[in-house]
Design a protein around this motif. Structure first.
Motif, PDB file in Angstrom:
ATOM      1  N   ALA A  14     -18.565 115.908  -7.537  1.00 39.70           N
ATOM      2  CA  ALA A  14     -18.173 116.513  -8.808  1.00 39.70           C
ATOM      3  C   ALA A  14     -16.753 116.134  -9.212  1.00 39.70           C
ATOM      4  O   ALA A  14     -15.982 116.959  -9.697  1.00 39.70           O
ATOM      5  N   GLN A  15     -16.416 114.896  -9.011  1.00 38.37           N
ATOM      6  CA  GLN A  15     -15.103 114.368  -9.376  1.00 38.37           C
ATOM      7  C   GLN A  15     -15.326 112.928  -9.827  1.00 38.37           C
ATOM      8  O   GLN A  15     -16.047 112.173  -9.171  1.00 38.37           O
ATOM      9  N   GLU A  16     -14.753 112.556 -10.946  1.00 41.72           N
ATOM     10  CA  GLU A  16     -15.045 111.272 -11.593  1.00 41.72           C
ATOM     11  C   GLU A  16     -14.859 110.061 -10.677  1.00 41.72           C
ATOM     12  O   GLU A  16     -15.732 109.198 -10.587  1.00 41.72           O
ATOM     13  N   THR A  17     -13.740 109.984  -9.987  1.00 46.11           N
ATOM     14  CA  THR A  17     -13.469 108.825  -9.142  1.00 46.11           C
ATOM     15  C   THR A  17     -14.455 108.755  -7.980  1.00 46.11           C
ATOM     16  O   THR A  17     -15.005 107.693  -7.676  1.00 46.11           O
ATOM     17  N   ARG A  18     -14.699 109.895  -7.329  1.00 47.67           N
ATOM     18  CA  ARG A  18     -15.633 109.896  -6.194  1.00 47.67           C
ATOM     19  C   ARG A  18     -17.055 109.572  -6.643  1.00 47.67           C
ATOM     20  O   ARG A  18     -17.771 108.841  -5.944  1.00 47.67           O
ATOM     21  N   LEU A  19     -17.460 110.086  -7.774  1.00 47.82           N
ATOM     22  CA  LEU A  19     -18.800 109.773  -8.276  1.00 47.82           C
ATOM     23  C   LEU A  19     -18.913 108.281  -8.583  1.00 47.82           C
ATOM     24  O   LEU A  19     -19.910 107.641  -8.256  1.00 47.82           O
ATOM     25  N   THR A  20     -17.878 107.704  -9.143  1.00 43.32           N
ATOM     26  CA  THR A  20     -17.868 106.271  -9.439  1.00 43.32           C
ATOM     27  C   THR A  20     -17.960 105.457  -8.148  1.00 43.32           C
ATOM     28  O   THR A  20     -18.745 104.510  -8.052  1.00 43.32           O
ATOM     29  N   ILE A  21     -17.163 105.819  -7.163  1.00 38.22           N
ATOM     30  CA  ILE A  21     -17.186 105.120  -5.865  1.00 38.22           C
ATOM     31  C   ILE A  21     -18.587 105.202  -5.269  1.00 38.22           C
ATOM     32  O   ILE A  21     -19.147 104.188  -4.829  1.00 38.22           O
ATOM     33  N   PHE A  22     -19.160 106.402  -5.262  1.00 38.02           N
ATOM     34  CA  PHE A  22     -20.476 106.587  -4.664  1.00 38.02           C
ATOM     35  C   PHE A  22     -21.528 105.764  -5.397  1.00 38.02           C
ATOM     36  O   PHE A  22     -22.356 105.103  -4.764  1.00 38.02           O
ATOM     37  N   ARG A  23     -21.493 105.748  -6.712  1.00 39.54           N
ATOM     38  CA  ARG A  23     -22.479 104.988  -7.482  1.00 39.54           C
ATOM     39  C   ARG A  23     -22.357 103.492  -7.215  1.00 39.54           C
ATOM     40  O   ARG A  23     -23.347 102.787  -7.100  1.00 39.54           O
ATOM     41  N   VAL A  24     -21.136 102.998  -7.084  1.00 41.15           N
ATOM     42  CA  VAL A  24     -20.940 101.580  -6.764  1.00 41.15           C
ATOM     43  C   VAL A  24     -21.523 101.281  -5.382  1.00 41.15           C
ATOM     44  O   VAL A  24     -22.227 100.279  -5.200  1.00 41.15           O
ATOM     45  N   LEU A  25     -21.271 102.147  -4.417  1.00 38.25           N
ATOM     46  CA  LEU A  25     -21.781 101.921  -3.067  1.00 38.25           C
ATOM     47  C   LEU A  25     -23.308 102.008  -3.021  1.00 38.25           C
ATOM     48  O   LEU A  25     -23.945 101.273  -2.266  1.00 38.25           O
ATOM     49  N   VAL A  26     -23.900 102.850  -3.828  1.00 41.87           N
ATOM     50  CA  VAL A  26     -25.362 102.913  -3.914  1.00 41.87           C
ATOM     51  C   VAL A  26     -25.895 101.591  -4.473  1.00 41.87           C
ATOM     52  O   VAL A  26     -26.863 101.036  -3.957  1.00 41.87           O
TER      53      VAL A  26
END
Length: 109
Positions: A14-26
């Motif tokens: 629930a934080q923009e940067t972490r969600l972005t990182i996670f989506r890239v890693l997925v």
């Protein structure tokens, strides 16, 4: 999955940067990315990236592995699928749904 674990994992996302990182890693899949490449691709300072990677790892959403001199990060697909299963386990208003499929087959990720 217990509710407190789901909350911990959702809070990490629930934080923009972490969600972005996670989506890239997925998107990258099992090979993952070294931290330096992730920082460069997302234009995130190393210290900031380190903080966010720590939060995602603490929630067991990512896996870190050492390869030579680099640490590679990848999405933890088992955790992601378990969270998705928890969120959808009571879907369809109690009417039997078709069997849920894993978002990513862990053998093919």
């Amino acid at each position: 999955m217990e509710m407190n674990i789901a909350i911990k994992r959702l809070t990490a996302l629930a934080q923009e940067t972490r969600l972005t990182i996670f989506r890239v890693l997925v998107q990258v899949g099992e090979p993952g990315l070294p931290a330096g490449q992730l920082a460069k691709e997302l234009s995130i300072p190393n210290a900031t990236l380190s903080f966010h990677l720590k939060e995602l790892a603490h929630a067991e959403l990512i896996i870190a592995r050492q390869k030579n001199r680099f640490i590679y990060y990848s999405a933890n697909f088992a955790t992601m699928n378990a969270l998705m299963g928890y969120l959808t386990e009571n879907c369809c208003a109690g009417i039997a749904c078709s069997p849920a499929e894993a978002c990513c087959d862990e053998k093919n990720s």
